[in-house]
Design a protein around this motif. Structure first.
Motif, mmCIF file in Angstrom:
data_model
loop_
_atom_site.group_PDB
_atom_site.id
_atom_site.type_symbol
_atom_site.label_atom_id
_atom_site.label_comp_id
_atom_site.label_asym_id
_atom_site.label_seq_id
_atom_site.Cartn_x
_atom_site.Cartn_y
_atom_site.Cartn_z
ATOM 1 N N ASP A 49 -17.359 10.963 23.492
ATOM 2 C CA ASP A 49 -18.331 9.906 23.005
ATOM 3 C C ASP A 49 -19.602 10.683 22.130
ATOM 4 O O ASP A 49 -20.066 11.252 22.611
ATOM 5 C CB ASP A 49 -19.030 9.097 24.173
ATOM 6 N N SER A 51 -21.071 8.392 19.812
ATOM 7 C CA SER A 51 -21.618 7.364 19.026
ATOM 8 C C SER A 51 -22.901 7.141 19.066
ATOM 9 O O SER A 51 -23.779 8.334 19.547
ATOM 10 C CB SER A 51 -21.121 6.159 19.759
ATOM 11 N N ASN A 133 -19.860 2.549 18.057
ATOM 12 C CA ASN A 133 -18.399 2.424 18.895
ATOM 13 C C ASN A 133 -17.218 1.966 18.150
ATOM 14 O O ASN A 133 -17.367 0.782 17.672
ATOM 15 C CB ASN A 133 -18.575 1.940 20.015
ATOM 16 N N ILE A 135 -13.668 2.287 19.535
ATOM 17 C CA ILE A 135 -12.776 3.177 20.524
ATOM 18 C C ILE A 135 -11.397 2.946 20.039
ATOM 19 O O ILE A 135 -10.614 3.866 20.174
ATOM 20 C CB ILE A 135 -12.848 2.470 21.906
ATOM 21 N N ALA A 162 -16.739 7.725 27.571
ATOM 22 C CA ALA A 162 -17.716 6.923 26.722
ATOM 23 C C ALA A 162 -18.572 6.335 27.973
ATOM 24 O O ALA A 162 -18.397 6.337 29.048
ATOM 25 C CB ALA A 162 -16.978 5.779 26.222
#
Length: 255
Positions: A49, A51, A133, A135, A162
């Motif tokens: 992650d 983000s 995000n 994903i 995440a």
């Protein structure tokens, strides 16, 4: 006699030319033939992650946890104890649907030296992924990396970490997940509850959301990193399970 001799010379020249052409075709065909894929135990994409909720200090912290885990003696022992004694790993940071950045490309880990080189490369690269995000896009990037690499693994795994299970842009998460699982790739998850410290989402249980929306495939599982102190240990335990092809004995496995 002269006519016959000339005809013989022409015939010999024709045979020589055909041989040269045939040889050239074979040479070109040989040059164009792809090299055989290297066989190993596992193809593993680490999707980390990066983000908007993750600041630069957390990026470094996260990378350090993976660097420590990949060089851990227990992880190296798990690699060594497999059929081929080697795995292929790549580390990717993801943010928005336009931002999935390969931090360390495909690397064969077959012992301490290779693991140390991977860890060093991981800590050296600048951050390049940003955004809200996505994903689904991250999972499809992992699938692409597996399907276009130079390896043939006994198992193929995408490992997504995440601090949220929400996907705000890019391909729908449900569709991307189904596509990845249908291709024979397992999706595992690392639910990160605290780094410095973002903590739990307010409106849902993160592990449940991972199990319901993200992980998939035979033996898929979620591991929780519930504090900064336990992050590297959670990564280490997860890597050992993935390398050994095992499933943990708790509620968030096989979901």
């Amino acid at each position: 006699m002269t006519r016959t001799g000339h005809g013989g010379a022409l015939a010999r020249a024709g045979r020589a030319l055909r041989a040269m052409v045939a040889g050239g075709v074979l040479a070109v065909a040989g040059a164009a033939a792809p090299a055989a894929a290297e066989e190993l135990d596992l193809e593993l994409v680490l999707l980390a992650d990066a983000s908007g909720s993750i600041d630069d200090a957390e990026i470094r912290f996260q990378r350090r946890g993976y660097a420590e885990a990949i060089t851990d003696p227990a992880v190296l022992a798990a690699i060594r104890d497999n059929a081929y004694g080697k795995i292929a790993v790549t580390y990717v940071e993801w943010g928005s649907y336009q931002s999935q950045e390969v931090v360390v490309g495909w690397t064969v880990i077959d012992g301490p030296d290779a693991a140390a080189r991977f860890a060093e490369a991981l800590m050296a690269e600048p951050r390049r992924a940003f955004g809200r995000n996505a994903i689904g896009a991250a999972l499809l990037k992992g699938k692409e990396l597996i399907e276009t690499n130079a390896y043939t693994g006994l198992r193929r795994v995408i490992d997504l970490s995440a601090d949220s299970a929400n996907s705000w842009n890019g391909p729908p998460l449900e569709t991307a997940r189904a596509e990845v699982v249908a291709s024979g790739i397992v999706i595992n998850g690392l639910a990160v509850l605290c780094r410095h410290c973002s903590g739990r989402p307010a409106s849902y249980v993160l592990e449940d959301a991972f199990a319901e929306r993200i992980i998939g495939g035979p033996g898929s599982f979620v591991i929780t990193a519930d504090s900064s102190a336990t992050f590297a240990d959670a990564v280490r335990r997860k890597l050992i399970l993935e390398i050994a092809g095992q499933t943990p004995m708790w509620d968030y496995a096989d979901r």
